[in-house]
Structure formats: structure tokens, C-alpha cells
Design a protein around this motif. Structure first.
Motif, PDB file in Angstrom:
ATOM      1  N   GLU A  38      31.195  20.254  35.854  1.00  0.00           N
ATOM      2  CA  GLU A  38      32.221  20.530  36.860  1.00  0.00           C
ATOM      3  C   GLU A  38      33.061  19.280  37.173  1.00  0.00           C
ATOM      4  O   GLU A  38      32.569  18.158  37.146  1.00  0.00           O
ATOM      5  CB  GLU A  38      31.579  21.036  38.160  1.00  0.00           C
ATOM      6  N   LYS A  39      34.336  19.537  37.429  1.00  0.00           N
ATOM      7  CA  LYS A  39      35.212  18.469  37.924  1.00  0.00           C
ATOM      8  C   LYS A  39      36.223  19.082  38.876  1.00  0.00           C
ATOM      9  O   LYS A  39      36.569  20.266  38.772  1.00  0.00           O
ATOM     10  CB  LYS A  39      35.919  17.739  36.781  1.00  0.00           C
ATOM     11  N   ILE A  40      36.682  18.282  39.814  1.00  0.00           N
ATOM     12  CA  ILE A  40      37.626  18.749  40.830  1.00  0.00           C
ATOM     13  C   ILE A  40      39.023  18.260  40.471  1.00  0.00           C
ATOM     14  O   ILE A  40      39.217  17.091  40.138  1.00  0.00           O
ATOM     15  CB  ILE A  40      37.231  18.238  42.228  1.00  0.00           C
ATOM     16  N   GLU A  41      39.980  19.182  40.513  1.00  0.00           N
ATOM     17  CA  GLU A  41      41.384  18.850  40.222  1.00  0.00           C
ATOM     18  C   GLU A  41      42.217  19.207  41.439  1.00  0.00           C
ATOM     19  O   GLU A  41      42.232  20.355  41.897  1.00  0.00           O
ATOM     20  CB  GLU A  41      41.876  19.640  39.011  1.00  0.00           C
ATOM     21  N   LYS A  42      42.915  18.209  41.985  1.00  0.00           N
ATOM     22  CA  LYS A  42      43.770  18.466  43.142  1.00  0.00           C
ATOM     23  C   LYS A  42      45.019  19.237  42.712  1.00  0.00           C
ATOM     24  O   LYS A  42      45.639  18.914  41.705  1.00  0.00           O
ATOM     25  CB  LYS A  42      44.172  17.152  43.808  1.00  0.00           C
ATOM     26  N   CYS A  43      45.382  20.245  43.499  1.00  0.00           N
ATOM     27  CA  CYS A  43      46.586  21.031  43.216  1.00  0.00           C
ATOM     28  C   CYS A  43      46.888  21.918  44.420  1.00  0.00           C
ATOM     29  O   CYS A  43      46.023  22.137  45.272  1.00  0.00           O
ATOM     30  CB  CYS A  43      46.384  21.905  41.974  1.00  0.00           C
ATOM     31  N   ASP A  44      48.115  22.391  44.492  1.00  0.00           N
ATOM     32  CA  ASP A  44      48.476  23.323  45.566  1.00  0.00           C
ATOM     33  C   ASP A  44      48.788  24.711  45.011  1.00  0.00           C
ATOM     34  O   ASP A  44      49.266  25.579  45.733  1.00  0.00           O
ATOM     35  CB  ASP A  44      49.669  22.801  46.371  1.00  0.00           C
ATOM     36  N   GLY A  45      48.489  24.903  43.705  1.00  0.00           N
ATOM     37  CA  GLY A  45      48.737  26.213  43.100  1.00  0.00           C
ATOM     38  C   GLY A  45      47.763  26.509  41.980  1.00  0.00           C
ATOM     39  O   GLY A  45      47.430  25.624  41.176  1.00  0.00           O
ATOM     40  N   LEU A  46      47.279  27.749  41.943  1.00  0.00           N
ATOM     41  CA  LEU A  46      46.456  28.239  40.839  1.00  0.00           C
ATOM     42  C   LEU A  46      47.108  29.516  40.336  1.00  0.00           C
ATOM     43  O   LEU A  46      47.201  30.509  41.058  1.00  0.00           O
ATOM     44  CB  LEU A  46      45.024  28.525  41.298  1.00  0.00           C
ATOM     45  N   ILE A  47      47.589  29.473  39.093  1.00  0.00           N
ATOM     46  CA  ILE A  47      48.279  30.616  38.496  1.00  0.00           C
ATOM     47  C   ILE A  47      47.300  31.325  37.560  1.00  0.00           C
ATOM     48  O   ILE A  47      46.759  30.712  36.643  1.00  0.00           O
ATOM     49  CB  ILE A  47      49.529  30.167  37.704  1.00  0.00           C
ATOM     50  N   LEU A  48      47.092  32.616  37.800  1.00  0.00           N
ATOM     51  CA  LEU A  48      46.135  33.395  37.021  1.00  0.00           C
ATOM     52  C   LEU A  48      46.851  34.283  36.020  1.00  0.00           C
ATOM     53  O   LEU A  48      47.751  35.035  36.383  1.00  0.00           O
ATOM     54  CB  LEU A  48      45.273  34.263  37.944  1.00  0.00           C
ATOM     55  N   SER A  49      46.443  34.185  34.763  1.00  0.00           N
ATOM     56  CA  SER A  49      46.973  35.062  33.727  1.00  0.00           C
ATOM     57  C   SER A  49      45.810  35.443  32.820  1.00  0.00           C
ATOM     58  O   SER A  49      45.717  35.033  31.671  1.00  0.00           O
ATOM     59  CB  SER A  49      48.080  34.361  32.937  1.00  0.00           C
ATOM     60  N   THR A  50      44.910  36.245  33.389  1.00  0.00           N
ATOM     61  CA  THR A  50      43.629  36.529  32.734  1.00  0.00           C
ATOM     62  C   THR A  50      43.504  37.979  32.287  1.00  0.00           C
ATOM     63  O   THR A  50      42.396  38.460  32.060  1.00  0.00           O
ATOM     64  CB  THR A  50      42.473  36.187  33.689  1.00  0.00           C
ATOM     65  N   GLY A  51      44.611  38.656  32.147  1.00  0.00           N
ATOM     66  CA  GLY A  51      44.552  40.013  31.608  1.00  0.00           C
ATOM     67  C   GLY A  51      45.194  41.044  32.513  1.00  0.00           C
ATOM     68  O   GLY A  51      45.428  40.810  33.711  1.00  0.00           O
ATOM     69  N   LEU A  52      45.494  42.188  31.917  1.00  0.00           N
ATOM     70  CA  LEU A  52      46.129  43.297  32.623  1.00  0.00           C
ATOM     71  C   LEU A  52      45.199  44.502  32.642  1.00  0.00           C
ATOM     72  O   LEU A  52      44.417  44.716  31.713  1.00  0.00           O
ATOM     73  CB  LEU A  52      47.452  43.678  31.947  1.00  0.00           C
ATOM     74  N   ILE A  53      45.300  45.277  33.707  1.00  0.00           N
ATOM     75  CA  ILE A  53      44.503  46.490  33.860  1.00  0.00           C
ATOM     76  C   ILE A  53      45.462  47.665  34.031  1.00  0.00           C
ATOM     77  O   ILE A  53      46.297  47.660  34.937  1.00  0.00           O
ATOM     78  CB  ILE A  53      43.586  46.405  35.089  1.00  0.00           C
ATOM     79  N   PRO A  54      45.390  48.686  33.172  1.00  0.00           N
ATOM     80  CA  PRO A  54      46.266  49.854  33.341  1.00  0.00           C
ATOM     81  C   PRO A  54      46.118  50.489  34.714  1.00  0.00           C
ATOM     82  O   PRO A  54      45.011  50.609  35.242  1.00  0.00           O
ATOM     83  CB  PRO A  54      45.792  50.800  32.230  1.00  0.00           C
ATOM     84  N   GLU A  55      47.245  50.879  35.297  1.00  0.00           N
ATOM     85  CA  GLU A  55      47.260  51.561  36.602  1.00  0.00           C
ATOM     86  C   GLU A  55      47.024  53.053  36.369  1.00  0.00           C
ATOM     87  O   GLU A  55      47.918  53.754  35.900  1.00  0.00           O
ATOM     88  CB  GLU A  55      48.614  51.354  37.285  1.00  0.00           C
ATOM     89  N   ASN A  56      45.846  53.528  36.717  1.00  0.00           N
ATOM     90  CA  ASN A  56      45.527  54.913  36.391  1.00  0.00           C
ATOM     91  C   ASN A  56      44.875  55.675  37.535  1.00  0.00           C
ATOM     92  O   ASN A  56      44.083  56.599  37.315  1.00  0.00           O
ATOM     93  CB  ASN A  56      44.646  54.965  35.141  1.00  0.00           C
ATOM     94  N   GLU A  57      45.236  55.328  38.767  1.00  0.00           N
ATOM     95  CA  GLU A  57      44.718  56.074  39.909  1.00  0.00           C
ATOM     96  C   GLU A  57      45.193  57.530  39.872  1.00  0.00           C
ATOM     97  O   GLU A  57      44.435  58.450  40.191  1.00  0.00           O
ATOM     98  CB  GLU A  57      45.160  55.412  41.218  1.00  0.00           C
ATOM     99  N   ILE A  58      46.444  57.741  39.472  1.00  0.00           N
ATOM    100  CA  ILE A  58      46.964  59.111  39.407  1.00  0.00           C
ATOM    101  C   ILE A  58      46.271  59.891  38.293  1.00  0.00           C
ATOM    102  O   ILE A  58      45.951  61.068  38.451  1.00  0.00           O
ATOM    103  CB  ILE A  58      48.496  59.099  39.208  1.00  0.00           C
ATOM    104  N   ALA A  59      46.026  59.229  37.156  1.00  0.00           N
ATOM    105  CA  ALA A  59      45.304  59.885  36.062  1.00  0.00           C
ATOM    106  C   ALA A  59      43.921  60.329  36.522  1.00  0.00           C
ATOM    107  O   ALA A  59      43.483  61.462  36.244  1.00  0.00           O
ATOM    108  CB  ALA A  59      45.186  58.937  34.872  1.00  0.00           C
ATOM    109  N   GLU A  60      43.235  59.465  37.234  1.00  0.00           N
ATOM    110  CA  GLU A  60      41.904  59.806  37.726  1.00  0.00           C
ATOM    111  C   GLU A  60      41.978  60.936  38.743  1.00  0.00           C
ATOM    112  O   GLU A  60      41.083  61.795  38.798  1.00  0.00           O
ATOM    113  CB  GLU A  60      41.245  58.563  38.326  1.00  0.00           C
ATOM    114  N   LYS A  61      43.034  60.961  39.549  1.00  0.00           N
ATOM    115  CA  LYS A  61      43.224  62.045  40.518  1.00  0.00           C
ATOM    116  C   LYS A  61      43.348  63.387  39.806  1.00  0.00           C
ATOM    117  O   LYS A  61      42.879  64.417  40.302  1.00  0.00           O
ATOM    118  CB  LYS A  61      44.488  61.766  41.335  1.00  0.00           C
TER     119      LYS A  61
END
Length: 415
Positions: A245-268
Motif C-alpha cells: 500500500e501507498k498513499i497518493e495525495k489528490c483531490d479527484g478519483l476518476i473511475l472507469s471500471t466498466g459499464l452495466i446495462p440498464e435493464n430495470e424495465i426489462a426485469e419489470k
């Protein structure tokens, strides 16, 4: 409260939904297009970099330019567009799908013979990425960062870490750097970057942005504003290695770790969902296992090319406009263990016309590989590839009609 009736209803006004609405309208159907946002175009509105449209329009376009071409074509049709509209309820009754809609004009009931789910996908959050700690301001997805930069004209961070190395992460890193932010590093848990190698070179190396493979973010620090993150090496299984482990100072963390299909209506609607794609299981006509319910775009399968998104929408639009309730005989396509995702998963034997388009991703990087499609053990398609990568969706066009029966076995595999 009014009742409106349509032949086809498209839910979602991104590139897939627009293409579906145009195709269904051109095919002669009365079409309703529902979009919850104030403008059509989906995520394309904030993607101001070029690289869109070369296959479909024969030129390099930015996201807004690509969307403008589609929207201009849509405006030449008779499609009814409802913006800032929310679906309160949706259900099927006697081969008619009924929707309770709400917008600033009030509540509307819409009835339709078929519905196309073009609801797109959403980005994984910090919780879904297993990052511990508080929830300070400054932790956001790559899409949110692009919205701040390209739509609102604001710089959301001064010094940031980016987790993930897909194309969205790489392009966001470059954009932040151009606008004056310091990207301290792009961190990727696997041993290879997820994005295209040309983007790694053009977006990171040319801007002297470090790329750290085999690393992840495990914790955030900060009460109101993010002030630091904990970085950690991971083993081949993606498990953080204690003591690294190491600590990195920053004021922003940008996440780009994948997409999930929006399927609440499909499940409905009771649509079965694939555990591989996280989208609805469908046949070659983009119809799900529920009659009259179609799917396309990133709601069906997360694509890395907008042309594939639009093509799937066009196929869904044509198919939905011609839909007639009837018994179906479907044949499951068996994917080899070397296949990560595959759509379609079924072939409708009774509505098999012309060529079948298949989209797939491989489970691991392969060189000098051959993709084969077999029907009852007989090879009907073979194509060689110099390299196959899990991050890249591949498209093949196969003629399955010759010799196919309702009891046939169809197999896709990589050798």
C-alpha cells in the motif's frame, strides 16, 4: 389522462434508440420515442473527441456531430418524440404493452404492439468497485468528469488518480491534462491496458501520464473533499497484496471500471437476463425471450464502437415493426469457454432471413486465432484474426439458413 397507441415504442434516445426509431418508422410503423433527458443523443453529447462514424458515415466525427446526423434524419420521419418523460409503470396484457408515462404535461397512457429497450448502460461506482472509505466530493465516474469538462465547461479536479484503463479512461486523462489538471497516474488492476493501444500512446504517453499496471485503489480519505487515496498492487487474481500500500495525495478519483446495462424495465417485464452480458437474452432479430420486447445497444451488450450500437438499433427497429405474435422455435447458440460474451444467444428458426450478425468478445487475449461457427458439427463460417482482445467487440456475419433445422446445434468457438 390521454391514451395513445403506437406500433412500436422505443425507450431511450441515445444512438441505439434513435437508429431503432428511424428504422421502424421507415419500415412503416407508427413510432413513439421516449427519452428521460432534455435532449436526444445519450452519452454522445459529452464525447467531443473524434473517432466516431468512420464505418457508418465514412468520416471521423465527434460524438455531438454523430448524434446531430442521426437526430437530423430522425426529424425527417413521423416519429413522435417525448423528452423529459419517465416511465412510471409498464406491463403486458393480451399482446399489448401498456405504459404509464409522466412528464411536465402530466400523465399519459401509451399502448404499443412492441417495445424496444434502448436504455443504454451506467458506469460502475466506487462501491461496486470495492473501494472502501468515506464518500467525499471528488470521487466520480469518467462520464461525470467528461460532463463537467465538455458540457458544463468546468474543471472538476486539480490533481487526480484514474482507476481503469479503457478508452473512456484514457480519453478523460488526456482531456483533464489539456484543461490544466494534473493526472498523477492511470492505474489498471490487470497486466494489460484495457483500451486500444493507439489511445494508450496518444492519450497517455504523449502527455507523459504514468500508466501503472497491476495496481488498484483500495481506499479513499477525506471528509468533505477527497484528499488522498490508497493504492495497492494486486496479484494475478486481482487481490490486493498486503504491504504494497501507498498513499497518493489528490483531490479527484476518476473511475472507469466498466459499464452495466440498464435493464430495470426489462426485469419489470420479466425478460431473462444473460449472466455474461448483463443484458437481455435475445435472438438474431433482437427480440428477447418475451414476445414483442426487443433490445439493442448497450442495454443488450456493452459495445466499444458506436457503429455497432446503431446497427443493433436498426435491426431491432426493423424487427419490431414487423412483429406479429406467434409461437417461436428458438435454437440456443453454444459458446465455447474461450468466448466471454456473445449476442445473440438464440436463433429464431421461424424468422431466419438472410445473414445473421453476431457480436462476441474473447475471454483472454489470443493471437493467430480462428473463429469458427458450426451447425451440427459442420463448419459454416471461419475467419482468422491476428489478435483478439477481451476489450474489443468483434462482429461476424454468418449465413445459417442452409441445412438448419429446428433441432440443429449451433456452436461458436475460437481455436
Amino acid at each position: 389522462m390521454t391514451i395513445s397507441r403506437f406500433g412500436v415504442t422505443v425507450i431511450g434516445g441515445g444512438p441505439a434508440g434513435i437508429a431503432a426509431a428511424i428504422a421502424a418508422s421507415v419500415d412503416g410503423a407508427s413510432v413513439l420515442l421516449i427519452e428521460r433527458g432534455a435532449r436526444l443523443g445519450g452519452m454522445l453529447k459529452q464525447c467531443i473527441h473524434d473517432g466516431f462514424g468512420s464505418e457508418r458515415y465514412g468520416e471521423q466525427l465527434t460524438g455531438p456531430e454523430y448524434a446531430f446526423k442521426d437526430i437530423s434524419t430522425l426529424q425527417e420521419t413521423n416519429v413522435v418524440v417525448m423528452l423529459q418523460t419517465t416511465i412510471l409503470d409498464i406491463f403486458s396484457n393480451d399482446n399489448i404493452i401498456q405504459m404509464n408515462l409522466c412528464n411536465r404535461h402530466g400523465t399519459v397512457i401509451a399502448e404499443t404492439k412492441s417495445v424496444i429497450l434502448a436504455t443504454g448502460s451506467r458506469e460502475k461506482t466506487a462501491i461496486q468497485t470495492n473501494i472502501h472509505g468515506t464518500k467525499p466530493t471528488g470521487v466520480m465516474t469518467a462520464g461525470t468528469a467528461q460532463y463537467y469538462l465538455n458540457v458544463m465547461g468546468q474543471l472538476p479536479v486539480q490533481r487526480c488518480i484514474i482507476l481503469g484503463s479503457d478508452d473512456a479512461a484514457l480519453i478523460t486523462a488526456r482531456r483533464l491534462t489539456i484543461e490544466g489538471a494534473k493526472v498523477a497516474g492511470v492505474y489498471e488492476p490487470s497486466d494489460k491496458p484495457a483500451g486500444q493501444l493507439k489511445n494508450v500512446s496518444q492519450c497517455l504517453f504523449e502527455y507523459e501520464i504514468p500508466l501503472e499496471l497491476g495496481h488498484t485503489v483500495t481506499r479513499t480519505f477525506g471528509s468533505q473533499r477527497l484528499r488522498a487515496v490508497e493504492l495497492c498492487r494486486v496479484d494475478k487474481a486481482g487481490v490486493p497484496i498486503r504491504g504494497s500500500e501507498k498513499i497518493e495525495k489528490c483531490d479527484g478519483l476518476i473511475l472507469s471500471t466498466g459499464l452495466i446495462p440498464e435493464n430495470e424495465i426489462a426485469e419489470k417485464l420479466g425478460v431473462p437476463i444473460s449472466k455474461d452480458t448483463n443484458g437481455p437474452i435475445c435472438d438474431q432479430n433482437n427480440m428477447t425471450l418475451i414476445g414483442g420486447v426487443f433490445t439493442c445497444g448497450n442495454a443488450m451488450n456493452v459495445f466499444d464502437k458506436v457503429e455497432y450500437v446503431s446497427q443493433s438499433g436498426e435491426n431491432a427497429g426493423r424487427s419490431a415493426s414487423r412483429y406479429m405474435p406467434q409461437e417461436r422455435r428458438v435454437i440456443e447458440i453454444t459458446a465455447g469457454k474461450e468466448i466471454l460474451t456473445l449476442v445473440p444467444q438464440y436463433i429464431d428458426y421461424d424468422i431466419l432471413f438472410g445473414d445473421t450478425v453476431m457480436y462476441f468478445r474473447c475471454a483472454s487475449e489470443r493471437r493467430d486465432a480462428t473463429v469458427r461457427v458450426l451447425v451440427d458439427g459442420r463448419e459454416v463460417f471461419a475467419q482468422k484474426y491476428e489478435i483478439l482482445r477481451p476489450a474489443v467487440t468483434e462482429k461476424i456475419v454468418v449465413n445459417l439458413a442452409a441445412g438448419l433445422t429446428a433441432e440443429s446445434n449451433i456452436t461458436l468457438r475460437i481455436e
